[in-house]
Design an enzyme around this catalytic site. Sequence first.
Site, PDB file in Angstrom:
ATOM      1  N   HIS A 142     -18.537   6.253  66.949  1.00 53.97           N
ATOM      2  CA  HIS A 142     -17.953   7.209  67.887  1.00 53.97           C
ATOM      3  C   HIS A 142     -16.607   7.722  67.375  1.00 53.97           C
ATOM      4  O   HIS A 142     -16.229   8.853  67.654  1.00 53.97           O
ATOM      5  CB  HIS A 142     -17.774   6.508  69.241  1.00 53.97           C
ATOM      6  CG  HIS A 142     -17.262   7.371  70.336  1.00 53.97           C
ATOM      7  ND1 HIS A 142     -18.018   8.350  70.942  1.00 53.97           N
ATOM      8  CD2 HIS A 142     -16.054   7.409  70.966  1.00 53.97           C
ATOM      9  CE1 HIS A 142     -17.316   8.940  71.894  1.00 53.97           C
ATOM     10  NE2 HIS A 142     -16.124   8.390  71.926  1.00 53.97           N
ATOM     11  N   SER A 150     -14.777  12.902  71.908  1.00 57.39           N
ATOM     12  CA  SER A 150     -15.315  12.444  73.170  1.00 57.39           C
ATOM     13  C   SER A 150     -15.009  13.426  74.295  1.00 57.39           C
ATOM     14  O   SER A 150     -15.350  14.598  74.199  1.00 57.39           O
ATOM     15  CB  SER A 150     -14.757  11.045  73.460  1.00 57.39           C
ATOM     16  OG  SER A 150     -15.592  10.351  74.343  1.00 57.39           O
ATOM     17  N   ASP A 178     -23.112   6.477  66.814  1.00 63.05           N
ATOM     18  CA  ASP A 178     -22.592   6.516  68.183  1.00 63.05           C
ATOM     19  C   ASP A 178     -23.727   6.855  69.137  1.00 63.05           C
ATOM     20  O   ASP A 178     -24.491   7.793  68.888  1.00 63.05           O
ATOM     21  CB  ASP A 178     -21.488   7.568  68.289  1.00 63.05           C
ATOM     22  CG  ASP A 178     -21.017   7.774  69.715  1.00 63.05           C
ATOM     23  OD1 ASP A 178     -20.940   6.779  70.462  1.00 63.05           O
ATOM     24  OD2 ASP A 178     -20.715   8.924  70.077  1.00 63.05           O
TER      25      ASP A 178
END
Length: 634
Positions: free
Chosen positions: A446, A185, A384
Amino acid sequence: MGFSEARAYRAFGGRSTWLTVFLALANSLAVSAKCAADYFVDSLPGQPDSPQVQMHAGHIEINHKTSANLFFWHVANQHIADKPRTVIWLNGGPGCSSEDGALMEIGPYRVTNDHLLNHTDGSWDEFANLLFVDQPVGTGFSYVSTGAYVSELGEMASQFVTFLEKWFELFPHYEKNDLYFAGESYAGQYIPYIARAILDRNKKGESLTRWKLKGILIGNGWISPRHQYLSYLPYAYQEGIIQGGTDSSSRVEAKLSKCLNKLNVEDSTGTVQISACEEVLQAIIDETHKGNRCINMYDIRLTDEYSACGMNWPPDLENMAPYLRFKNVTKALHINSDKQTGWSECSGAVSGHFRALKSKPSVELLPGLLEEGLPILLFSGQKDMICNHIGNEDLIKDMKWSGGTGFELSPGVWAPRQDWIFEGESAGFYQQARNLTYVLFYNASHMVPFNYPPRSREMLDRFIGVDIADIGGNPADSRIDGEKGPATSVRAHPNSTAAAEREKEKVKSAMWKAYYKSGEVALIVVAIAAVIWGVFIWRSRQKHQDRGYEFRGIYPMLGSSSSGSLPRYSNKRGRRGHDVEAVNIYEAELDERPSRVVSARSSREQEPYVVGDEDGSDVDDDTSDERKRLVDKP
């Protein structure tokens, strides 16, 4: 000034310089006495008895003026392959704790609903040391003075280099390890900046130990904001979240148009965050709002209550958050109780300050890193949406480095996508060229390692070059385009006797090197302090004898029961008389150590360390505010 104070002043007048020097050295001695043993985690509540996991944890000060301390959690490798390796893991946010990675993704344990720890098949500590760091300052268990939060990526990287220098002083034998960074991320911004700072540091001269940075891995990374913003609607169309030609698509396209105008006006390939473009993702999520439910932006196969829309995910968070607030857990991890840092998954204060308004996005650093020979692996979970694979694939397609564009092998010829079959199942595909590797994980979220620990570990071992054929063990059946690569083990622990003997020799060698290096520094400081102290005492006695005074110490008015720093120093090393920082613990110590099993009953009887209400609610108010900012990624 009282009589005794005046007498002391007369007795030691002219000695203030000596006193200042000595106290400064004593203070330095106390600081240098902080060693790896002080960070040793003897056991964690609920920890299983097997396999044995050696851990260190605690705070390291990186700036005394601002009380800036970073929290780390180190997990030693279970086995050494051909050479020692260390993987540093960072979660994103900005401001989200790397305990997410430690207890929900790549670490050795997951927390159960009765506050026990279960060992994770496929944890990344099999052949690599793991170092989880809560950063920037103020994240997770880390802390800093109010108003001293980090706001730019360059500042963050500089602080992290300072942290590593201090960490390697405590654990010197790890400084020669092959070093890798991994994360997900917003760590897609952190990691390239830190890598750049390390490579620049290595060029500064021979006086510094060169850190052997060997590669970086970024999962579902927020790397190129422009590509990611422009990928939201195509991803929603591809996955059937939004249907073209509908009122829903018209509303989202209107938001996208405003985003494009902003991008074109600012020519913002060089912008980390654009609020107008954040609205595109929010518009897509709003179109999925039905009743009290909405799509989970981190895993589109799931729904969540509105307006969380994924913020309550993953489900392990419900167990992990209270566990990290128990007093016996924070004590085991050496959390500074004076600071009352508590633990929350994400910090609104950190993210509120970390706007990176003057920082260029990390995608602009990747070509230079690749051209300097640094291998980079980008991986994506297919399901994701917030940092989706289309955005990352598009950034690769447009990026130019080493004489080519994207995955070009030669002008107009691109590297093929290679099917990945893991233990008989279609796992995704690999694509690679000129030091860059891309891996797509089918049916992953994710947080890829949360879904597929063994597959993600196989990816790591393949990337860092682990081949268990040299050390024994049961290899995983992993094939890329039908071909087996180096043998990797993702479940069974190697049990080769020869491998165990080789590992024992490596451990012994590393341990003694660590003793020598840390011991030399402490010995020098002790010797200097002892000489100055001896001279000071000798001269003072001579003067006092001449004046008829009796020498009783630096502060005679305090009497013999002084609570000064030197008596306390004798206890600084805690329960152990030696440094336990080496790669593994002596077998004898393991035999003598009591069982680490803690029953569910005894774990529950411990008083929980709760931040906020008595019910142990997960996070403080600013956490929910922070997670509503869609740029903030765990």
